[in-house]
Design an enzyme around this catalytic site. Sequence first.
Site, short mmCIF file in Angstrom:
data_model
loop_
_atom_site.label_atom_id
_atom_site.label_comp_id
_atom_site.label_asym_id
_atom_site.label_seq_id
_atom_site.Cartn_x
_atom_site.Cartn_y
_atom_site.Cartn_z
N GLU A 1 -6.69 3.67 -5.18
CA GLU A 1 -7.80 4.56 -4.91
C GLU A 1 -8.66 5.42 -5.32
O GLU A 1 -8.59 6.65 -4.56
CB GLU A 1 -7.66 4.57 -3.33
N ASP B 1 -2.84 5.16 -2.56
CA ASP B 1 -4.25 5.06 -1.64
C ASP B 1 -4.24 7.40 -1.06
O ASP B 1 -2.64 8.11 -2.01
CB ASP B 1 -3.39 5.11 0.09
N ASP C 1 0.43 -1.12 0.13
CA ASP C 1 0.04 -0.10 -0.39
C ASP C 1 1.38 1.60 0.08
O ASP C 1 1.90 1.15 1.04
CB ASP C 1 -0.61 0.20 0.99
N HIS D 1 -11.19 -2.22 4.26
CA HIS D 1 -11.11 -1.63 5.47
C HIS D 1 -12.07 0.04 5.31
O HIS D 1 -11.96 0.16 7.10
CB HIS D 1 -9.65 -1.57 5.61
N ASP D 2 -12.60 0.67 5.04
CA ASP D 2 -13.02 1.76 4.90
C ASP D 2 -14.81 2.25 4.91
O ASP D 2 -15.05 2.66 4.62
CB ASP D 2 -12.62 2.53 3.83
C1 GLC Z 1 -7.36 5.73 2.72
C2 GLC Z 1 -7.53 4.77 3.57
C3 GLC Z 1 -7.96 4.89 4.53
C4 GLC Z 1 -6.74 6.07 5.70
C5 GLC Z 1 -6.59 7.40 4.76
C6 GLC Z 1 -5.56 8.11 4.77
O1 GLC Z 1 -8.86 6.18 2.35
O2 GLC Z 1 -7.65 3.12 2.65
O3 GLC Z 1 -7.83 3.34 5.87
O4 GLC Z 1 -7.99 5.96 6.47
O5 GLC Z 1 -6.79 6.61 3.27
O6 GLC Z 1 -4.69 7.31 4.28
#
Ligand code: GLC
Length: 570
Positions: free
Chosen positions: A293, A233, A131, A353-354
């Site tokens: 993402e 990310d 990641d 995970h979000d």
């Molecule tokens: C992305 C991740 C999330 C995190 C955010 C800040 O959205 O998936 O879990 O809190 O970035 O890095």
Amino acid sequence: MSQNFRFVVLLVSSVSLALSFSFSQTKKTPANAEGHQWWQDAVFYEVYPRSFADSNGDGIGDLKGIESKLDYLSQLGVDAIWITPCYPSPQVDFGYDVSDYENIDPMYGTLADFDHLVEAAKKHHIRIIMDFVINHTSDRHPWFLDSKSSRSSAHRDWYIWRDGKADGQPPNNWISGFGGSAWKFDPTTGQYYYHYFATAQPDLNWRNPAVEKAMFDVTRFWYKHGVSGFRLDAVDLLFEDPKLRDNPILPGKDEMGDPNMLNKYNDKLPENHDVLRRLRGVADESDAVLVGETYTDSAAELKEYYGAHNDEIQLPMDFMFCTVDKLSAPAFRKQIALAESTGGWPVYVIGNHDMARSYVRYGDGKHNDQIAKLMAAMYLTLRGTPVMYYGEEIGMENNDPQRKEDVRDPMGVTGWPKYKGRDGERTPMQWDGSANAGFTTGTPWLPVPASAKTHNVATESNDPNSILQFYRQLLLLHHQNQALVDGDYVALNQDDPNVLAYLRRYEDQAVLVVLNMSAATQHMSFNLSGEGFSFAKAKTLLTTSAPARSGRLDQIALEPFAVYIAQVSR
Ligand code: GLC
């Protein structure tokens, strides 16, 4: 009835699985005629390392834990694991606040453990994806510590620093995704720094070429350690308007209690694409994949992420698909058409995970297991690369905190009680029916839900009708069936309000997928004259209902939430 006009008949009544292949087959893809890249035929699996498997009893998962589960993952049919951040981090946002990009956090192990994991995974034909927290670092990263130390420090311009307004207020009205202003005043140098996420996650200044060089070198470091790519990310957010103009305010408030805002000047700026093209250039040197993402609002925006010449992100995730938050054949049909319309290779995700687990987002409280199979049957038979989330394959549910003092996620702390945060979808993987679901011998960092007693790998491995067995069968099909690997997507019966049906068509073969998204038995028929397929030759591949009768078929009756997948030929 003409040669080209066929109805399918399926009388489907009981609940056993029909399997037309054996478990002894391996998952390897047959030679693919379409010259696919490895990541097009791969099934990705997201591991949240804190919660996957704990090898040392400290209640937190680790790299050795992941390694110990490679047999499981390979038997499941996974080709690539995306590990969410396991770099050294103060863990304010559980690893998404990185303080050293070129090491492993001791809570997860060592760099040597990582190398060992990569090697062991390779033996299982599994690739590792890291990641890449590309938008921001931790406020304890040495770059930021230097940056904040003085206005003339070497790293000052690696972050976004600005004077406040004349009245001392923040430079503009931008709101943090974690709640409140996106600016934090730092008294040492008397300026504000910008943080889209938590205050402990200052945004990097991607307009500074030194930042780009340092971050690109991070990817080179990991390619040398054998990683096969990165999930990027928060990649929408790399650039900010140089003039820092105020964003337009929209009516209402968000879950964190802040005014709704159109992130016109700090989200998806065109400059993103220049960086992505160059980052892709580095990835191409290592045959690596970039997974994005990418939170897009339209097919046009999604299409842009592939790059004008397919030279940016190979796998931009389509989160518009996840905006369909209840079972609806028309809504999913529309989203699939949207993904297909980009001309790129689609990426399907139903959970991460979000967001709350797909099991609870789509479940109706009565047929959740059946609905979990239905969702799996959809996203694992569509044309594209699926990204699974750990535990989806056993029907893990959310276990949200009941009291504010139990909340670990910084978003939940700010958002409580309206938004309870993301802990609920990050609970330990459920390996067996023992006290802590076999995740740890210690105290797990988040509690396992009561449903772990029934929904776990050990129990479901022994139940031929379990969600896990259904996933295993689907993943075999996904890898082995030429039409599912290479076939076009052809929507069928597009006016049906209850049943999502489509063909995956490859030369003179096709797979028919029929998904009853309603709580009632549905009767239907298909006219495939235009496609030239004969349902007289339909052969059941997988169903959650009784095996279809062999031979000529005239109509389909499908039970509530049932799945029917069949091979058809000309
Ligand atoms: C992305 C991740 C999330 C995190 C955010 C800040 O959205 O998936 O879990 O809190 O970035 O890095």
